[in-house]
Write an enzyme that holds these catalytic residues in place. Structure first.
Site, short mmCIF file in Angstrom:
data_model
loop_
_atom_site.label_atom_id
_atom_site.label_comp_id
_atom_site.label_asym_id
_atom_site.label_seq_id
_atom_site.Cartn_x
_atom_site.Cartn_y
_atom_site.Cartn_z
N ASP A 96 0.75 -1.21 0.21
CA ASP A 96 -0.01 0.05 0.05
C ASP A 96 0.83 1.16 -0.05
O ASP A 96 1.71 1.45 0.88
CB ASP A 96 -0.81 -0.04 1.34
CG ASP A 96 -2.02 0.91 1.27
OD1 ASP A 96 -2.17 1.76 0.66
OD2 ASP A 96 -3.15 0.49 1.73
N ASP A 196 -2.82 4.81 -2.47
CA ASP A 196 -3.97 5.24 -1.49
C ASP A 196 -4.45 6.81 -2.01
O ASP A 196 -3.35 7.59 -2.54
CB ASP A 196 -3.10 5.59 -0.26
CG ASP A 196 -4.13 6.06 0.91
OD1 ASP A 196 -4.92 5.30 1.37
OD2 ASP A 196 -3.66 7.09 1.32
N GLU A 246 -7.01 4.00 -5.36
CA GLU A 246 -7.91 4.60 -4.45
C GLU A 246 -8.42 5.88 -4.96
O GLU A 246 -7.43 6.88 -4.95
CB GLU A 246 -7.55 4.45 -3.09
CG GLU A 246 -8.99 4.62 -2.28
CD GLU A 246 -8.77 5.34 -0.83
OE1 GLU A 246 -9.69 5.02 0.01
OE2 GLU A 246 -7.52 5.84 -0.70
N HIS A 320 -11.26 -1.54 4.73
CA HIS A 320 -10.90 -1.18 6.19
C HIS A 320 -11.55 0.40 6.72
O HIS A 320 -11.52 0.94 7.57
CB HIS A 320 -9.46 -0.86 6.62
CG HIS A 320 -8.65 0.02 5.52
ND1 HIS A 320 -8.68 -0.13 4.07
CD2 HIS A 320 -8.15 1.15 5.74
CE1 HIS A 320 -8.03 0.93 3.87
NE2 HIS A 320 -7.61 1.66 4.65
N ASP A 321 -12.21 0.97 5.49
CA ASP A 321 -12.87 2.42 5.86
C ASP A 321 -14.28 2.07 5.85
O ASP A 321 -15.09 3.10 5.87
CB ASP A 321 -12.42 3.12 4.57
CG ASP A 321 -10.88 3.63 4.55
OD1 ASP A 321 -10.29 3.56 5.67
OD2 ASP A 321 -10.19 3.79 3.48
#
Ligand code: GLC
Length: 547
Positions: A96, A196, A246, A320-321
């Site tokens: 990531d 990200d 993302e 995870h968000d």
């Protein structure tokens, strides 16, 4: 080789996956211990959330050293072993890359604070007086997006927490530093990357107040974003690796470009529009029931446009968000099993690369925390305060956190029914939902009808049927708000996917699957016909091959 189209990617939130040393935090060694589980599930790649050196204010999305491992998670040799062990099992690792910002503890930022011009130019410092931020932009975690540094007499931009300072991508030296990070991990054998909030990297030339919004329209899919991404990917030679960006509050038009093979930017994109259909007036902190019509329209429009342009997306519900999909779009009580399987069918059979977020394959639910002290997430804690300030009662704010907090997706992986769910032998950093006694890997592995075993079958279907991994998609019965139906076609083969999004019973004309069809998978035992209709039970889902 571009094999991302027939791959399934599994996301590990390292901090909550498996603790190996009894400190209550998940770690790299723990992840290695669980690789056989992932191999058995059938995944091709693992995306690991950041485990680099970090003060962990945003659980590792605030990186202080991109090329070293935080001791909480392990050591470099353990990461090397993880890459090697995954490789032995035919699993590629995706790391990531948090390149929009660094932690303010990063050496670059610390040197900037010391007044070193070179490093001040790595970030977005602006002159100004202490009472007046340079613009009215808001941080995504609440409050101003600017922080004042008295010593320098300047403000710096942070689109997220104030300990996450935005990098200045217009500075070529910054871009070179970040390319070196990619080269470093590529050399270690990493097979792909997740970037990200990568569509926020290019800021406008002039910073001005946003009279109608929080500033995002100025920096989202910013002026040089495509150019910078192309440069990053081609200069580091990762154009043939699996990459996913993302994309925060992005547009379809931009995503077509980010993920178009001719542009040499990314293999695919994550976008989040479908995960806002339960935001009231677009506000995450106001609850409404999911608007299924809007949900279907979003899926349909994006799928068709990306297909038309030869572009590609990640298909997913959870990360995870996000709160857990089964609690949000399904029914995590009465139809827990049925609705979790139905939701999985929806995304796994679409045109794109499916992502499974740890525990989703078990039907893990929201956390159902009763006390504010149980929350850990910086965004949740900030917004609790903001909601209280804006007049919500404690009970109202707690109810909203219960549905919206990112911590819902961050509870420890439920491996078995022992005290700490097999995640750890000590009290974990964040509480485990009570339902771990029956929602866990051990129980589900031994139940042939479990959600876990259903996921395994979905993955196998993708591997076997090119209509799923590569086929054309067409949507059917769009007017039926309760159904999500589509057809996948490849080389004369047709697969029909039927998803009933609701409780209760309904039916559809059986001619949809032709006179002769083979049900490849379903979440009820068999198909029920009544005359010329197929009867669909609550949350029923089926995948049929037309013969
Ligand atoms: C992304 C991450 C999220 C993080 C944010 C800032 O949205 O997924 O967890 O807080 O970026 O890095």
């Amino acid at each position: 080789m571009n094999d991302f189209k027939n791959s399934v990617i599994y996301q590990i939130y390292t901090k909550s996956f498996q603790d190996s040393n009894g400190d209550g935090f998940g770690d790299i060694k723990g992840t290695i211990q669980r690789l056989d589980y992932l191999k058995d599930l059938g995944v091709d790649y693992i995306w690991m959330t950041p485990f680099f050196v970090s003060p962990l204010n945003d659980n590792g999305y605030d990186i202080a050293d991109y090329k070293d491992i935080d001791p909480v998670f392990g050591t470099m040799s353990e990461v090397e072993l993880l890459i090697e062990e995954a490789d032995k099992r035919g699993i590629g690792l995706m790391f990531d890359m948090v390149f929009n910002h660094t932690s303010t503890s990063h050496e670059w930022f610390q040197r900037a604070l010391n007044g070193e011009q070179k490093y001040m130019d790595y970030y977005l410092f602006k002159d100004g007086n202490p009472d007046q931020p340079p613009t009215n932009w808001q941080s995504k975690f609440g409050g101003s997006a600017w922080e004042y540094v008295p010593k320098l007499g300047k403000w710096y931009l942070h689109l997220f927490d104030k300990t996450q300072a935005d990098l200045n991508w217009d500075n070529k030296e910054v871009r070179e530093e970040l390319k070196n990070v990619i080269r470093f991990w590529k050399k270690k054998g990493v097979k792909g990357f997740r970037f990200d909030v990568v569509n926020l990297i290019s800021k406008p030339e002039v910073f001005e107040d946003d009279e109608i919004g929080d500033g995002r329209r100025y920096y989202t899919d910013g002026p040089h974003v495509h150019e910078y991404l192309h440069e990053l990917v081609t200069d580091t030679g990762i154009e043939d690796m699996v990459t996913v960006g993302e994309m925060s509050s992005t547009s379809l038009e931009n995503c077509i470009r980010y993920s178009n093979p001719n542009e040499k930017e990314l293999s695919m994109v994550f976008h989040f529009h479908h995960l806002k259909v339960d935001y009231k007036n677009g506000n995450k902190w106001e609850i409404q029931k999911p608007d299924y019509r809007q949900l279907k329209t979003l899926f349909t429009d994006w799928q068709l446009e990306l297909q038309k342009n030869g572009s590609w997306e990640a298909t997913f519900w959870c990360n995870h968000d996000q709160p857990r999909a089964v609690s949000r779009f399904g029914d995590d009580k009465k139809y827990w099993k049925e609705s979790a399987k139905m939701l999985a069918t929806c995304t796994h059979m679409l045109r794109g690369t499916p992502y499974i977020y740890q525990g989703e394959e078990l039907g893990m639910t929201n956390a159902y925390y009763q006390r504010l002290e149980q929350y850990r997430d910086v965004e949740s804690l900030n917004y609790y305060e903001i909601m209280r300030k804006n007049g919500k009662t404690d009970a109202e704010a707690m109810q909203i956190l219960g549905e919206r907090s990112r911590d819902n997706g961050r509870t420890p992986m439920q491996w078995d029914d022992t005290t700490y769910a097999g995640f750890s032998n000590t009290k974990p950093w964040i509480s485990i939902p009570d339902n771990y006694t029956y929602i866990n890997v051990k129980t589900e592995n031994s139940d042939s009808d479990s959600i876990l075993n259903y996921y395994k079958k979905l993955i196998q279907i993708r591997k076997k049927e090119r209509a799923i991994s590569e086929g054309n998609i067409t949507f059917l019965f769009h007017e039926r708000e309760d159904l999500f139906l589509y057809k996948r076609e490849f080389d004369g083969e047709t697969i029909i996917v039927i998803n009933h999004l609701r409780d209760g019973e309904t039916n559809i004309d059986a001619s949809i699957v032709g006179n002769n069809c083979q049900r490849l998978l379903g979440n009820y035992e068999d198909i029920i016909y009544n005359k010329k209709q197929i009867i669909l039970r609550p949350y029923e889902s089926m995948i049929c091959k037309v013969l």
